[in-house]
Design an enzyme around this catalytic site. Structure first.
Site, mmCIF file in Angstrom:
data_model
loop_
_atom_site.group_PDB
_atom_site.id
_atom_site.type_symbol
_atom_site.label_atom_id
_atom_site.label_comp_id
_atom_site.label_asym_id
_atom_site.label_seq_id
_atom_site.Cartn_x
_atom_site.Cartn_y
_atom_site.Cartn_z
ATOM 1 N N CYS A 165 0.848 -1.198 0.000
ATOM 2 C CA CYS A 165 0.000 0.000 0.000
ATOM 3 C C CYS A 165 0.880 1.243 0.000
ATOM 4 O O CYS A 165 1.368 1.671 1.058
ATOM 5 C CB CYS A 165 -0.943 0.004 1.200
ATOM 6 S SG CYS A 165 -2.087 1.412 1.211
ATOM 7 N N CYS A 200 -0.602 4.114 2.049
ATOM 8 C CA CYS A 200 -0.505 3.896 3.498
ATOM 9 C C CYS A 200 0.903 4.147 4.012
ATOM 10 O O CYS A 200 1.094 4.774 5.057
ATOM 11 C CB CYS A 200 -0.902 2.465 3.851
ATOM 12 S SG CYS A 200 -2.504 1.928 3.233
ATOM 13 N N ASP A 201 1.900 3.619 3.304
ATOM 14 C CA ASP A 201 3.248 3.534 3.857
ATOM 15 C C ASP A 201 4.295 4.371 3.136
ATOM 16 O O ASP A 201 5.446 4.422 3.581
ATOM 17 C CB ASP A 201 3.701 2.067 3.856
ATOM 18 C CG ASP A 201 2.789 1.189 4.704
ATOM 19 O OD1 ASP A 201 2.295 1.683 5.735
ATOM 20 O OD2 ASP A 201 2.560 0.026 4.333
#
Length: 307
Positions: A131, A134-135
């Site tokens: 992701c 996300c990261d």
């Protein structure tokens, strides 16, 4: 017979439980084999409103506790089959326990696909991710590699190019499958290096990702191997919605994502609702999943009030 049964225990399932509990539906959550869902494997979350930083497991634990305090009953086990052909709906857990309910909310999520390298699992959460949104922030001004040749990989590479120092986009085939406009943007982005006909053969490091080994033109006489130093590895080879057991009854798209009606959580079966990543091939974010969990619970409450 229950009023509301929720299958899945990620942010969508727990949010649905919170709203259903407040509406007096006395919901039961079938937690599944991985209570809390994918988010429990995320070490640090910095994009969930209200928390500057929180561990994924802790966030899910807070949601679980809130749902239970409001009256939700959470049970273990995995749903092995369902019968949505008649009402009340039947949900079978671990092949033995049968639950009957007036409404069912499906919140089973989706799992990220990886290439199958053992080292992907070794470094998962310490440099390996599926992701970028996300990261990606954790790799600010660092070099990373993205694996994949479709729209997801292209989109991830472009997103990371705004954060990272350099992005290597590794494509197994001699060409990308991504849409033309995304390919054009990749070509126009100076800190993205496109590596076609390459595969990652190994991820290496010491407690965290420090680099990857690449093979160029695998199996051909001119096969070449090389290493590149990177701090992050992003798999972008697709996702698998966890919807197989519902296939006889619930309409899905070609990839298996549940199709909902308009802006609602309604499925093609009246009284069955879907929320979270199992019905979202686009955004795949915890905050979006939570919002659709709210939607599913409100739709279930409205449906029951009309019976």
């Amino acid at each position: 017979m229950e009023k509301c049964l929720i299958i899945g225990s990620g942010p969508a399932g727990y949010t649905a439980a919170i709203y259903a509990s407040r509406a007096g539906l006395n919901p039961i959550v079938i937690a599944g084999n991985d209570p809390g869902g994918q988010l429990t494997t995320t070490n640090e979350i910095e994009n969930y409103p209200g928390f500057e930083s929180i561990n994924g497991f802790d966030l899910m634990d807070l949601m679980k506790n809130q749902a239970e305090k409001l009256g939700t009953r959470i049970v273990g086990g995995c749903v092995t089959s369902v019968d949505f052909s008649q009402k009340p709906f039947k949900v079978i857990v671990d092949e033995n326990n049968i639950y009957e309910s007036q409404t069912v909310i499906i919140a089973t999520g989706a799992t990220a696909k990886y290439t199958g390298l053992p080292s992907e699992q070794t470094y998962k959460g310490v440099g390996v991710s599926a992701c970028a949104v996300c990261d990606g922030f954790f790799f600010k001004k660092k070099d990373v590699v993205v694996v994949g040749g479709g729209d997801t990989a292209a989109g991830d590479a472009l997103y990371l190019s705004k954060i990272c120092n350099k992005v290597y986009l590794v494509v197994r085939k001699p060409y990308m499958r991504a849409s033309r406009i995304l390919q054009e943007r990749i070509a126009q982005t100076p800190n993205i290096e496109l590596l076609t006909e390459h595969v990652v053969s190994e991820i290496y490091g010491n407690g965290k990702v420090e680099g990857v080994k690449l093979k160029y033109r695998v199996g051909q006489p001119n096969e070449v191997t090389k290493d590149i130093s990177v701090s992050g590895y992003f798999a972008a080879v697709g996702r698998s919605p966890q919807t197989e057991i519902f296939a006889p009854y619930i309409s899905t798209d070609a990839s298996g994502y549940i199709i909902t009606q308009g802006n609602s959580a309604k499925t093609n079966v009246e009284g069955v609702f879907a929320c979270g990543d199992c019905a979202d091939p686009v955004y795949r974010q915890a905050v979006v999943a939570a919002g659709t969990g709210c939607r599913a619970a409100l739709d279930a409450e409205s449906y029951l009030s009309q019976l």
